[in-house]
Design a protein around this motif. Structure first.
Motif, PDB file in Angstrom:
ATOM      1  N   GLY A  84       0.734  -1.073   0.110  1.00  0.00           N
ATOM      2  CA  GLY A  84       0.093   0.009  -0.063  1.00  0.00           C
ATOM      3  C   GLY A  84       0.776   1.187  -0.035  1.00  0.00           C
ATOM      4  O   GLY A  84       2.072   1.178   0.011  1.00  0.00           O
ATOM      5  N   PRO A  85       0.040   2.382   0.040  1.00  0.00           N
ATOM      6  CA  PRO A  85       0.935   3.629  -0.002  1.00  0.00           C
ATOM      7  C   PRO A  85       1.842   4.003   1.153  1.00  0.00           C
ATOM      8  O   PRO A  85       1.724   3.389   2.426  1.00  0.00           O
ATOM      9  CB  PRO A  85      -0.194   4.682  -0.028  1.00  0.00           C
ATOM     10  N   GLY A  86       2.945   4.425   0.902  1.00  0.00           N
ATOM     11  CA  GLY A  86       4.122   4.489   2.124  1.00  0.00           C
ATOM     12  C   GLY A  86       4.743   3.158   2.527  1.00  0.00           C
ATOM     13  O   GLY A  86       5.550   3.409   3.278  1.00  0.00           O
ATOM     14  N   ASP A  87       4.352   2.129   1.884  1.00  0.00           N
ATOM     15  CA  ASP A  87       5.144   0.997   2.233  1.00  0.00           C
ATOM     16  C   ASP A  87       6.503   0.821   1.379  1.00  0.00           C
ATOM     17  O   ASP A  87       6.686   1.558   0.538  1.00  0.00           O
ATOM     18  CB  ASP A  87       4.471  -0.343   1.740  1.00  0.00           C
ATOM     19  N   PRO A  88       7.688   0.135   2.194  1.00  0.00           N
ATOM     20  CA  PRO A  88       8.920   0.092   1.434  1.00  0.00           C
ATOM     21  C   PRO A  88       8.701  -0.545   0.169  1.00  0.00           C
ATOM     22  O   PRO A  88       7.920  -1.456  -0.055  1.00  0.00           O
ATOM     23  CB  PRO A  88       9.740  -0.884   2.516  1.00  0.00           C
ATOM     24  N   VAL A  89       9.377  -0.118  -0.876  1.00  0.00           N
ATOM     25  CA  VAL A  89       9.483  -0.695  -2.186  1.00  0.00           C
ATOM     26  C   VAL A  89      10.050  -2.211  -2.159  1.00  0.00           C
ATOM     27  O   VAL A  89      11.308  -2.171  -1.697  1.00  0.00           O
ATOM     28  CB  VAL A  89       9.985   0.112  -3.158  1.00  0.00           C
ATOM     29  N   SER A  90       9.535  -3.074  -2.532  1.00  0.00           N
ATOM     30  CA  SER A  90      10.023  -4.334  -2.471  1.00  0.00           C
ATOM     31  C   SER A  90       9.858  -4.938  -4.154  1.00  0.00           C
ATOM     32  O   SER A  90       9.102  -4.418  -4.968  1.00  0.00           O
ATOM     33  CB  SER A  90       9.253  -5.380  -1.682  1.00  0.00           C
ATOM     34  N   ALA A 125      16.187 -27.406 -14.153  1.00  0.00           N
ATOM     35  CA  ALA A 125      15.275 -28.425 -14.532  1.00  0.00           C
ATOM     36  C   ALA A 125      13.953 -27.927 -14.948  1.00  0.00           C
ATOM     37  O   ALA A 125      13.112 -28.416 -14.997  1.00  0.00           O
ATOM     38  CB  ALA A 125      15.144 -29.490 -13.378  1.00  0.00           C
ATOM     39  N   GLY A 126      14.133 -26.586 -15.148  1.00  0.00           N
ATOM     40  CA  GLY A 126      12.858 -25.873 -15.757  1.00  0.00           C
ATOM     41  C   GLY A 126      12.230 -25.490 -14.464  1.00  0.00           C
ATOM     42  O   GLY A 126      11.173 -24.792 -14.439  1.00  0.00           O
ATOM     43  N   GLU A 127      12.400 -25.861 -13.322  1.00  0.00           N
ATOM     44  CA  GLU A 127      11.749 -25.290 -12.114  1.00  0.00           C
ATOM     45  C   GLU A 127      11.888 -23.941 -11.835  1.00  0.00           C
ATOM     46  O   GLU A 127      12.762 -23.139 -12.117  1.00  0.00           O
ATOM     47  CB  GLU A 127      12.260 -26.212 -10.714  1.00  0.00           C
ATOM     48  N   LYS A 128      10.809 -23.328 -11.297  1.00  0.00           N
ATOM     49  CA  LYS A 128      10.509 -21.991 -11.107  1.00  0.00           C
ATOM     50  C   LYS A 128      10.615 -21.293  -9.601  1.00  0.00           C
ATOM     51  O   LYS A 128       9.794 -22.095  -8.789  1.00  0.00           O
ATOM     52  CB  LYS A 128       9.483 -21.354 -11.698  1.00  0.00           C
ATOM     53  N   THR A 129      11.156 -20.303  -9.159  1.00  0.00           N
ATOM     54  CA  THR A 129      11.087 -19.918  -7.930  1.00  0.00           C
ATOM     55  C   THR A 129      10.974 -18.573  -7.821  1.00  0.00           C
ATOM     56  O   THR A 129      11.420 -17.866  -8.925  1.00  0.00           O
ATOM     57  CB  THR A 129      12.184 -20.541  -6.923  1.00  0.00           C
ATOM     58  N   ALA A 130      10.865 -17.722  -6.713  1.00  0.00           N
ATOM     59  CA  ALA A 130      10.970 -16.274  -6.304  1.00  0.00           C
ATOM     60  C   ALA A 130      11.789 -15.972  -5.429  1.00  0.00           C
ATOM     61  O   ALA A 130      11.751 -16.667  -4.406  1.00  0.00           O
ATOM     62  CB  ALA A 130       9.353 -15.501  -6.471  1.00  0.00           C
ATOM     63  N   LEU A 131      12.348 -15.027  -5.801  1.00  0.00           N
ATOM     64  CA  LEU A 131      13.578 -14.473  -4.684  1.00  0.00           C
ATOM     65  C   LEU A 131      12.671 -12.923  -4.164  1.00  0.00           C
ATOM     66  O   LEU A 131      12.700 -11.981  -5.052  1.00  0.00           O
ATOM     67  CB  LEU A 131      14.952 -14.056  -5.098  1.00  0.00           C
ATOM     68  N   LEU A 132      12.402 -12.678  -2.944  1.00  0.00           N
ATOM     69  CA  LEU A 132      11.829 -11.620  -2.432  1.00  0.00           C
ATOM     70  C   LEU A 132      13.018 -10.645  -1.882  1.00  0.00           C
ATOM     71  O   LEU A 132      13.666 -10.940  -1.226  1.00  0.00           O
ATOM     72  CB  LEU A 132      10.848 -11.777  -1.293  1.00  0.00           C
ATOM     73  N   ILE A 133      13.159  -9.431  -2.469  1.00  0.00           N
ATOM     74  CA  ILE A 133      13.831  -8.236  -2.004  1.00  0.00           C
ATOM     75  C   ILE A 133      13.163  -7.047  -1.338  1.00  0.00           C
ATOM     76  O   ILE A 133      12.295  -6.772  -2.004  1.00  0.00           O
ATOM     77  CB  ILE A 133      14.621  -7.750  -3.334  1.00  0.00           C
ATOM     78  N   ARG A 134      13.297  -6.800  -0.204  1.00  0.00           N
ATOM     79  CA  ARG A 134      12.417  -5.952   0.640  1.00  0.00           C
ATOM     80  C   ARG A 134      13.350  -4.588   0.720  1.00  0.00           C
ATOM     81  O   ARG A 134      14.580  -4.514   0.799  1.00  0.00           O
ATOM     82  CB  ARG A 134      12.122  -6.430   1.886  1.00  0.00           C
ATOM     83  N   GLY A 135      12.396  -3.548   0.737  1.00  0.00           N
ATOM     84  CA  GLY A 135      12.936  -1.923   0.850  1.00  0.00           C
ATOM     85  C   GLY A 135      13.294  -1.641   2.475  1.00  0.00           C
ATOM     86  O   GLY A 135      12.777  -2.622   3.242  1.00  0.00           O
ATOM     87  N   ALA A 136      13.899  -0.581   2.852  1.00  0.00           N
ATOM     88  CA  ALA A 136      14.265  -0.248   4.053  1.00  0.00           C
ATOM     89  C   ALA A 136      13.015   0.087   4.813  1.00  0.00           C
ATOM     90  O   ALA A 136      12.061   0.492   4.502  1.00  0.00           O
ATOM     91  CB  ALA A 136      15.017   1.119   3.915  1.00  0.00           C
ATOM     92  N   ASP A 137      13.414  -0.653   6.008  1.00  0.00           N
ATOM     93  CA  ASP A 137      11.965   0.031   7.338  1.00  0.00           C
ATOM     94  C   ASP A 137      12.757  -0.033   8.543  1.00  0.00           C
ATOM     95  O   ASP A 137      14.007   0.284   8.631  1.00  0.00           O
ATOM     96  CB  ASP A 137      11.000  -1.279   7.206  1.00  0.00           C
ATOM     97  N   GLU A 138      11.947   0.370   9.511  1.00  0.00           N
ATOM     98  CA  GLU A 138      12.750   0.634  10.953  1.00  0.00           C
ATOM     99  C   GLU A 138      13.403  -0.454  11.333  1.00  0.00           C
ATOM    100  O   GLU A 138      14.392  -0.372  12.067  1.00  0.00           O
ATOM    101  CB  GLU A 138      11.698   0.841  11.995  1.00  0.00           C
ATOM    102  N   GLU A 139      12.844  -1.720  11.139  1.00  0.00           N
ATOM    103  CA  GLU A 139      13.830  -2.835  11.563  1.00  0.00           C
ATOM    104  C   GLU A 139      15.067  -3.002  10.658  1.00  0.00           C
ATOM    105  O   GLU A 139      16.135  -3.631  11.458  1.00  0.00           O
ATOM    106  CB  GLU A 139      12.970  -4.317  11.745  1.00  0.00           C
ATOM    107  N   ASN A 140      15.026  -2.940   9.356  1.00  0.00           N
ATOM    108  CA  ASN A 140      16.115  -3.115   8.432  1.00  0.00           C
ATOM    109  C   ASN A 140      16.245  -1.728   7.947  1.00  0.00           C
ATOM    110  O   ASN A 140      15.864  -1.634   6.714  1.00  0.00           O
ATOM    111  CB  ASN A 140      15.953  -4.318   7.564  1.00  0.00           C
ATOM    112  N   PRO A 141      17.204  -0.765   8.395  1.00  0.00           N
ATOM    113  CA  PRO A 141      17.483   0.285   7.668  1.00  0.00           C
ATOM    114  C   PRO A 141      18.185   0.273   6.197  1.00  0.00           C
ATOM    115  O   PRO A 141      17.840   0.980   5.480  1.00  0.00           O
ATOM    116  CB  PRO A 141      18.286   1.147   8.629  1.00  0.00           C
TER     117      PRO A 141
END
Length: 859
Positions: free
Chosen positions: A259-265, A274-290
């Motif tokens: 939502g609005p104001g959330d860190p960009v991820s 083998a053609g398998e698919k997965t996703a890697l999540l990258i999180r933006g800065a927040d109070e816990e992780n500057p």
């Protein structure tokens, strides 16, 4: 709603809580992954102040990220300084995953110099892992191959220790890659199997100078070169520890947020091998992780996930766990490049292929995860592209992302029926192809496909094993059917079974057979009586020659009864099958002579000594080294034994036997040589300064005017030492090492050089007089019996070479030779007495005075 963004990677760290699983033994990606908060530290671990812009920056980054090389207090890695043996061992221990075992009995973390704290334990653990084992024996105390632990490490030490730590399988009996280097003999003999393994795995390479490759095993190593070896060995080491490097493809990137104001991820979508698919999540800065949660990336330099783009190809590494969470490194390959060439080999199980590029070099590549394969504009499976097809595509590093093939046949992989097989007899062997003539007399040239194979029965042979007159089957595996992929030589009937003469008593036109009585067979210059009569098959002949004129088999069947004929034939299951036949007119005369003039198209040859002309026609049986050939395979100067049909029209050659090139024709220094050793160099060369060479069955006079000849033994050269009471074999490594010290100076030897390398060297106690040519005789003979206990052979059908008339002269004696000290060569390889059989024809070099054989070449 996510907004798509683009990005690619060369090396990156991930921290995951899941363990990468394996399916059927293959490494695959785990489920959804997430970045880590300390990714900036992961990047800094591999970033050094003095590495930026260095040619080895990528390998230094990987080495630093995995703790294989440690910088100084100012974050300098000193890439061009020498790498010490102790720092090398520290890196090897880290690469192999030994540090937990080394540190578990220690007293806390190391302070200052790691070697001071852990050096003793590193040596103990490395010794227990076999790093310092020599020839199967553990050393009493760990020590380097040369020098001390503070000395710079040599290329040999680094390659051997890294190979052992990475658990590469030593190549005990196959050092083909090592022997390509001119200085291979500088290696410690116990290092060769591990150096071969290191070369095959790509841990180490050579240097090219003046057209030759050098290993430089005694050269010291720079720290950057050590980083290259360690990172190359890391792939195998991680695989051994169940943390294999995984090929990945960045297929897409989504920008996400709640939502609005959330860190960009961001969500980075990856595709595995083998053609398998997965996703890697990258999180933006927040109070816990500057700094947010991200990944460390190598893409043309140290960076983070913002550099990734869809389409990037890379490798995912597992790093040591921190705080119970695993970390990973993604290494992105260089930008895409074009790739093209002829498909030589394909391993569909591992998606690996070999191409022959337009410059004639082999290139190994892999299909990247999610790669597309297009055949004639349709997306297809790669196994539908046949070997020999020309392909084009795009690749990142050695991983192909897109591959195109355009095939001229409707069904990919199909081979036109008319191009599958060709049969005939060899008339010429050239560097890029061969000529054969079929049973109808049609001659054709066929080019060799890349990697052409030669087989004799179930055994692999080589192009050097092909001989003029050999019956062969050619098989084609390319889609056009124009290049020879396999040449098959028969085990039986490779040579003409025999030449016969006799009188026709009956012809069966239905079965196409004839009965011949008063049969005699040609054997080594004489005709020997056979059984009272024999039945022969005529189906393989197209015509019979009568008075020099070909007549059809049907016509011959009407009037052939009672005619005296000469014919060549081979065993064909239940009876002989004739290949050429002519009716004999008048009387038969024998000529032992040489060809002085040859007119193939005019159908005649002139004898050098007799001066007579002999007519040649389609039925003239010409046997060259036991093989049936055509007049075009004769040459002026050939020694021949001819049987001619004499009539009022002159002589017509019914049978011509020529024995030549029985020892393969010399090229450069190839052939038989004898002489005295002048010296042996540290590069493994043997120099003879008084020597004689054999040419055309004759020894030349000894060269005594200061000339010399050199030869360089290889790992499989057989060294025979006949200087003692009993002959012995000396390991080639001992021969070379002892020879460098002058131990064999002035020793007399015989040698057979093949393809510019000595196949066998025979050292003798005594040297002959050098004021005349060597007196050994050259002989052709057939084995009558072999006595293994006395090491002797009895020969009959003996023909000796005359140095005066330059031809073979029949010798009526039964020859008995002592062969205990002889070199026996069969099919271009050193053999032994057990391979010889009664009936074998052999080419002999013998000492007539002592009755000893020097060389025996089985024909």
């Amino acid at each position: 709603m996510g907004k798509k963004i683009g990005s690619i990677c060369l090396a990156l760290f991930l921290a995951l809580s899941a363990v990468i699983p394996t399916i059927a033994g293959a490494a695959t990606l785990p489920g959804e992954m997430e970045g880590v908060s300390n990714y900036q530290s992961l990047i800094l671990n591999g970033a050094f102040s003095d590495a930026k812009g260095h040619w080895g920056e990528e390998h230094l980054f990987l080495a630093g990220a995995h703790g294989l090389l440690v910088p100084d207090g100012e974050r300098r890695i000193r890439p061009d300084d020498p790498l010490s043996k102790r720092d090398a061992l520290l890196g090897i221990a880290q690469m192999a995953g030994w540090m937990p075992e080394i540190q578990k009995s220690g007293s806390g973390a190391a302070q200052g110099d790691p070697w001071t704290h852990w050096g003793r334990r590193i040596l103990d653990v490395a010794a227990s892992k076999g790093l310092f084992t020599v020839a199967g024996q553990q050393q009493s105390r760990p020590r380097p191959i040369t020098g001390n632990w503070d000395d710079p490490i040599t290329r040999e030490e680094m390659a051997v220790w890294t190979a052992k730590a990475a658990q590469l399988v030593p190549r005990q009996n196959d050092a083909a890659n090592t022997l390509n280097f001119a200085d291979w003999n500088q290696l410690n003999v116990n290092s060769v199997p591990y150096m071969e393994a290191a070369l095959r795995e790509g841990l180490v390479g050579g240097k090219s100078e003046n057209g030759q490759l050098y290993l430089r095993p005694r050269e010291t190593l720079k720290r950057v070169d050590g980083a290259v070896m360690l990172t190359q060995g890391l792939t195998k080491s991680l695989e051994n520890r169940g943390q294999p490097v995984i090929s990945v493809n960045v297929s897409d990137i989504d920008q996400t947020g709640t939502g609005p104001g959330d860190p960009v991820s961001s969500r980075i979508h990856l595709v595995g091998p083998a053609g398998e698919k997965t996703a890697l999540l990258i999180r933006g800065a927040d109070e816990e992780n500057p700094w947010g949660k991200g990944i460390a990336v190598w893409k043309k330099g140290p960076t983070d996930a913002t550099a990734l783009e869809p389409g990037d190809q890379g490798e995912l590494y597992t790093l040591p766990a921190e705080g119970g969470v695993s970390a990973y490194l993604l290494r992105v390959f260089a930008d895409s490049s074009a790739i093209e060439g002829t498909l030589v080999d394909l391993d569909t199980a591992n998606n690996r292929l070999t191409l022959l590029d337009p410059w004639g070099k082999r290139r190994h590549a892999e299909l990247a995860p999610g790669a597309q394969v297009w055949v004639n504009g349709e997306e297809r499976r790669i196994e539908l592209i046949p070997r020999g097809a020309y392909v084009q595509g795009k690749a990142s590093g050695n991983r192909i992302t897109v591959l195109y093939a355009h095939l001229p046949v409707a069904e990919p992989g199909a081979i036109p029926p008319e191009s599958k097989v060709r049969q005939g007899r060899i008339t010429a062997v050239e560097s890029k192809g061969l000529r054969i003539v079929d049973e109808q007399g049609k001659e054709a040239y066929y080019s060799f496909a890349p990697g052409v194979a030669v087989r004799q029965g179930r055994e692999l042979a080589g192009l050097d094993d092909l001989t003029i007159g050999d019956p062969v089957t050619l098989r084609f595996n390319d889609y056009q059917g124009t290049e020879v992929a396999v040449i098959e030589i028969p085990v039986q009937n490779r040579k003409a079974e025999g030449v016969y003469r006799g009188t026709v008593t009956y012809i069966n036109p239905i079965a196409q057979t004839a009965t011949i009585r008063s049969v005699s067979r040609y054997d080594a210059g004489i005709w020997t009586d056979q059984t009272a009569q024999r039945q022969i098959r005529l189906s393989k002949m197209s015509a019979v020659i009568v008075n020099g004129r070909p007549v059809s088999k049907e016509e011959f069947q009407r009037f052939g009864r009672g005619q005296t004929v000469i014919f060549s034939a081979a065993n064909d299951f239940d009876m002989l099958s004739a290949t050429r036949m002519a009716v004999l007119e008048g009387t038969t005369e024998t000529f032992n002579d040489r060809v002085s003039k040859l007119d193939v198209y005019g159908g005649s040859l002139r004898l050098q000594n007799d001066g007579s002309y002999l007519g040649l026609d389609a039925s003239t049986i010409i046997i060259r080294n036991g093989r049936l050939v055509n007049p075009a395979q004769l040459s002026e100067g050939d020694p021949i034994l001819a049987f001619a049909d004499s009539s009022r029209n002159g002589y017509r050659a019914a049978l011509i036997v020529v024995d030549k090139d029985l020892v393969p024709a010399p090229v450069g220094t190839d052939g038989l040589v004898q002489g005295t050793i002048k010296s042996m160099t540290d590069k493994g060369k043997v120099e003879l300064y008084i020597y004689s060479r054999m040419r055309n069955n004759e020894w030349s006079g000894f060269v005594t005017d200061g000339g010399s000849i050199q030869m360089k033994p290889t790992y499989d050269t057989v060294i025979m030492d006949n200087r003692g009471v009993l002959p012995t074999r000396l390991p080639v490594a001992d021969f070379l090492s002892q020879g460098q010290s002058g131990q064999f100076d002035d020793v007399f030897l015989y040698a057979y050089i093949q393809n510019e390398r000595p196949l066998v060297i025979i050292m003798e106690a005594d040297a002959p007089a050098t004021d005349q040519a060597p007196q050994e005789r050259t002989t052709l003979a057939r084995i009558k019996s072999v006595n293994s206990s006395t090491k002797s052979i009895i020969f009959d059908q003996v023909r000796d070479w005359s140095d005066v008339s330059h031809r073979w002269s029949p010798n009526p004696v039964t020859l008995s030779l002592d062969v205990e000290k002889a070199a026996i060569i069969d099919n271009r390889k050193v053999s032994d007495l057990t391979r010889l059989r009664a009936g074998d024809t052999c080419y002999l070099v013998r000492d007539a005075a002592t009755g000893e054989a020097r060389f025996i070449f089985r024909q």
